[in-house]
Design a protein around this motif. Structure first.
Motif, PDB file in Angstrom:
ATOM      1  N   LEU A 133       5.106  -0.113   5.314  1.00  0.00           N
ATOM      2  CA  LEU A 133       5.718   0.623   6.418  1.00  0.00           C
ATOM      3  C   LEU A 133       7.242   0.696   6.295  1.00  0.00           C
ATOM      4  O   LEU A 133       7.873   1.632   6.799  1.00  0.00           O
ATOM      5  N   VAL A 134       7.823  -0.278   5.607  1.00  0.00           N
ATOM      6  CA  VAL A 134       9.278  -0.334   5.483  1.00  0.00           C
ATOM      7  C   VAL A 134       9.833   0.972   4.915  1.00  0.00           C
ATOM      8  O   VAL A 134      10.907   1.418   5.310  1.00  0.00           O
ATOM      9  N   LYS A 135       9.089   1.572   3.991  1.00  0.00           N
ATOM     10  CA  LYS A 135       9.635   2.780   3.362  1.00  0.00           C
ATOM     11  C   LYS A 135       8.776   4.003   3.590  1.00  0.00           C
ATOM     12  O   LYS A 135       8.907   4.997   2.897  1.00  0.00           O
ATOM     13  N   ASN A 136       7.841   3.919   4.527  1.00  0.00           N
ATOM     14  CA  ASN A 136       6.909   5.032   4.687  1.00  0.00           C
ATOM     15  C   ASN A 136       6.865   5.509   6.133  1.00  0.00           C
ATOM     16  O   ASN A 136       6.491   4.768   7.025  1.00  0.00           O
ATOM     17  N   ARG A 137       7.236   6.764   6.335  1.00  0.00           N
ATOM     18  CA  ARG A 137       7.208   7.303   7.703  1.00  0.00           C
ATOM     19  C   ARG A 137       6.077   8.303   7.867  1.00  0.00           C
ATOM     20  O   ARG A 137       6.076   9.081   8.800  1.00  0.00           O
ATOM     21  N   ASP A 138       5.159   8.313   6.907  1.00  0.00           N
ATOM     22  CA  ASP A 138       4.092   9.308   6.936  1.00  0.00           C
ATOM     23  C   ASP A 138       2.755   8.595   7.178  1.00  0.00           C
ATOM     24  O   ASP A 138       2.188   8.001   6.266  1.00  0.00           O
ATOM     25  N   PRO A 139       2.282   8.624   8.443  1.00  0.00           N
ATOM     26  CA  PRO A 139       1.081   7.852   8.779  1.00  0.00           C
ATOM     27  C   PRO A 139      -0.136   8.209   7.931  1.00  0.00           C
ATOM     28  O   PRO A 139      -0.912   7.329   7.550  1.00  0.00           O
ATOM     29  N   ALA A 140      -0.307   9.491   7.625  1.00  0.00           N
ATOM     30  CA  ALA A 140      -1.490   9.887   6.852  1.00  0.00           C
ATOM     31  C   ALA A 140      -1.441   9.259   5.464  1.00  0.00           C
ATOM     32  O   ALA A 140      -2.451   8.780   4.936  1.00  0.00           O
ATOM     33  N   TYR A 186      -6.391 -15.560  -2.364  1.00  0.00           N
ATOM     34  CA  TYR A 186      -6.125 -14.679  -1.226  1.00  0.00           C
ATOM     35  C   TYR A 186      -5.456 -13.421  -1.758  1.00  0.00           C
ATOM     36  O   TYR A 186      -4.418 -13.500  -2.419  1.00  0.00           O
ATOM     37  N   TYR A 187      -6.059 -12.273  -1.475  1.00  0.00           N
ATOM     38  CA  TYR A 187      -5.458 -10.990  -1.857  1.00  0.00           C
ATOM     39  C   TYR A 187      -5.401 -10.139  -0.609  1.00  0.00           C
ATOM     40  O   TYR A 187      -6.379 -10.067   0.136  1.00  0.00           O
ATOM     41  N   PHE A 188      -4.263  -9.506  -0.391  1.00  0.00           N
ATOM     42  CA  PHE A 188      -4.199  -8.704   0.840  1.00  0.00           C
ATOM     43  C   PHE A 188      -3.417  -7.423   0.641  1.00  0.00           C
ATOM     44  O   PHE A 188      -2.562  -7.308  -0.237  1.00  0.00           O
ATOM     45  N   LEU A 189      -3.740  -6.458   1.496  1.00  0.00           N
ATOM     46  CA  LEU A 189      -3.029  -5.194   1.525  1.00  0.00           C
ATOM     47  C   LEU A 189      -1.790  -5.399   2.388  1.00  0.00           C
ATOM     48  O   LEU A 189      -1.915  -5.676   3.584  1.00  0.00           O
ATOM     49  N   ALA A 190      -0.621  -5.280   1.777  1.00  0.00           N
ATOM     50  CA  ALA A 190       0.619  -5.531   2.514  1.00  0.00           C
ATOM     51  C   ALA A 190       1.050  -4.233   3.197  1.00  0.00           C
ATOM     52  O   ALA A 190       2.008  -3.576   2.774  1.00  0.00           O
ATOM     53  N   THR A 194       0.835  -1.207   0.000  1.00  0.00           N
ATOM     54  CA  THR A 194       0.000   0.000   0.000  1.00  0.00           C
ATOM     55  C   THR A 194       0.868   1.254   0.000  1.00  0.00           C
ATOM     56  O   THR A 194       0.924   2.008   0.967  1.00  0.00           O
ATOM     57  N   THR A 195       1.562   1.415  -1.122  1.00  0.00           N
ATOM     58  CA  THR A 195       2.292   2.666  -1.306  1.00  0.00           C
ATOM     59  C   THR A 195       1.642   3.365  -2.476  1.00  0.00           C
ATOM     60  O   THR A 195       1.607   2.836  -3.577  1.00  0.00           O
ATOM     61  N   GLY A 196       1.116   4.540  -2.243  1.00  0.00           N
ATOM     62  CA  GLY A 196       0.601   5.348  -3.333  1.00  0.00           C
ATOM     63  C   GLY A 196      -0.794   4.958  -3.786  1.00  0.00           C
ATOM     64  O   GLY A 196      -1.469   4.126  -3.178  1.00  0.00           O
ATOM     65  N   ARG A 250      -2.258   5.482   5.578  1.00  0.00           N
ATOM     66  CA  ARG A 250      -3.707   5.277   5.705  1.00  0.00           C
ATOM     67  C   ARG A 250      -4.428   5.556   4.401  1.00  0.00           C
ATOM     68  O   ARG A 250      -5.294   4.799   3.971  1.00  0.00           O
ATOM     69  N   GLU A 251      -4.060   6.676   3.788  1.00  0.00           N
ATOM     70  CA  GLU A 251      -4.713   7.075   2.543  1.00  0.00           C
ATOM     71  C   GLU A 251      -4.518   5.996   1.483  1.00  0.00           C
ATOM     72  O   GLU A 251      -5.444   5.630   0.750  1.00  0.00           O
ATOM     73  N   SER A 252      -3.312   5.466   1.416  1.00  0.00           N
ATOM     74  CA  SER A 252      -3.030   4.468   0.398  1.00  0.00           C
ATOM     75  C   SER A 252      -3.786   3.160   0.669  1.00  0.00           C
ATOM     76  O   SER A 252      -4.281   2.518  -0.269  1.00  0.00           O
ATOM     77  N   SER A 253      -3.895   2.780   1.942  1.00  0.00           N
ATOM     78  CA  SER A 253      -4.638   1.551   2.250  1.00  0.00           C
ATOM     79  C   SER A 253      -6.087   1.667   1.794  1.00  0.00           C
ATOM     80  O   SER A 253      -6.634   0.746   1.178  1.00  0.00           O
TER      81      SER A 253
END
Ligand code: TRP
Length: 344
Positions: free
Chosen positions: A57-64, A48-52, A20-22, A67-70
């Motif tokens: 989180l490995v490359k994302n330090r911006d919580p908003a 099975y499909y899932f939001l990883a 869930t990036t972008g 969330r937006e991407s998920s």
């Protein structure tokens, strides 16, 4: 050599994760989302499909943004018609057995195996190229053990087939290694997964003529409003041929994108118009209208879903419940196998 008896055609489990990036773009749709949704309708597979999101989180330090991407990724898959009754659609972080399994298997994963992971090696290489004294500068433990978490995702649901892009084949192979090692030490526990790479799926060209990718900043987001979509299509790079001069469809981003969406007949007609010398402006307008007509329905559904995150959340929770019936059963077996269990 004796011939192996053919296994009776057991049901296959197909599993794939979406980081869930972008915000999903046309390239994601054509390369991953569309084939996965089509596969989810096949009768003889469990998918099975899932939001990883732990991977994101490995490359994302911006919580908003996370969330937006998920929400955007979940809403995109639902808007495009993922069959959530016929498949299991969940969020990785709703399955606590996954990080638990990740830790357990990391206890038998050689560090040397992780040293060989492409993503880690590329990060080290970058540090070396930039003359840094520390080859591990900026590299987190999560980046380093990314393949272990991915192995846990896969082994948790006994996946036989894992559809991935080429860059992920190595990770699936590592999951195989880890599963085999575990089975060897503790007895048959995990299914040995296999990567599936579909060479036929289109790799879409982006605005600048390179592969459409977030990292090149050349994407067309799937569900931009019509006006913005038109603006982006008009920005697609073309050459300086004038109207009336024949265009080569096989070296043409407009054609590449058109082809990924249209039927064979429509594609042949578009090809003919380019070869007959259609002007770039007209060809772009036509591509825009085609995309807009096809995306309009799902775009509307997408906006509704974005405005109702509670509904998306409830779909994910229902998926997590189905997934956890499997993951809880498997983790009990694993705990038992390794000796982490109640004393009486
Ligand atoms: N790493 C994958 C990617 O970047 C996403 C992913 C996470 C995944 N866990 C997975 C894919 C398990 C397949 C199976 O594309």
């Amino acid at each position: 050599m004796s011939k192996q008896p053919r296994q009776p055609s057991a049901r296959q489990t197909v599993l794939t994760g979406i980081t869930t990036t972008g915000i999903p773009h046309l390239g994601n749709y054509v390369g991953a989302i569309r084939p996965a949704i089509a596969a989810s309708r096949a009768a003889d597979v469990d998918s099975y499909y899932f939001l990883a999101d732990y991977h994101a989180l490995v490359k994302n330090r911006d919580p908003a943004r996370l969330r937006e991407s998920s929400l955007a990724v979940a809403a995109t898959w639902l808007a495009l018609g993922l069959d959530t009754d016929g498949s299991v659609f969940y969020r990785q972080s709703d399955i606590p057995e996954i990080p638990e399994l990740s830790w357990i298997i990391s206890s038998l994963t050689a560090k040397g195996l992780m040293n060989r992971a492409h993503a880690y090696k590329a990060a080290v290489q970058e540090n070396e190229d930039s003359g840094s004294k520390d080859p591990d500068k900026g590299i987190t433990m999560a980046l380093f053990s990314y393949p272990v978490l991915m192995a846990a995702d896969i082994l948790m649901f006994s996946a036989n087939k894992v559809p991935v892009g080429r860059d992920q084949i190595q990770h699936v192979e590592m999951a195989r290694d880890i599963a085999q090692r575990f089975n060897h030490i503790y007895g048959d526990t995990f299914v040995i997964p296999e990567a599936v790479v579909d060479d036929k799926t289109a790799v879409l060209t982006g605005l600048d003529g390179r592969k459409m990718s977030k990292s090149y900043d050349n994407t067309i987001p799937l569900f931009e409003p019509a006006k913005k979509l038109r603006k982006l299509v008009m920005k697609i790079k073309t050459n300086s041929l004038e109207p009336g001069e024949p265009k080569d469809p096989d070296d043409c981003t407009l054609f590449d994108i058109y082809k990924a969406f249209a039927t064979e007949d429509e594609t042949a007609a578009y090809r003919a118009r380019l070869e007959a010398g259609a002007g770039w402006g007209d060809a772009k307008q036509e591509l825009f209208e085609y995309l807009d007509a096809h995306l309009e329905g799902p775009r509307e559904e997408y906006s509704k879903l974005l405005a109702d995150p509670g509904h998306v959340e409830s779909v994910l929770q229902a998926g997590a419940e189905k997934a956890r019936a499997r993951s809880q059963a498997l983790i009990s077996k694993v705990r038992e196998a390794v000796g982490i269990a109640a004393l009486s």
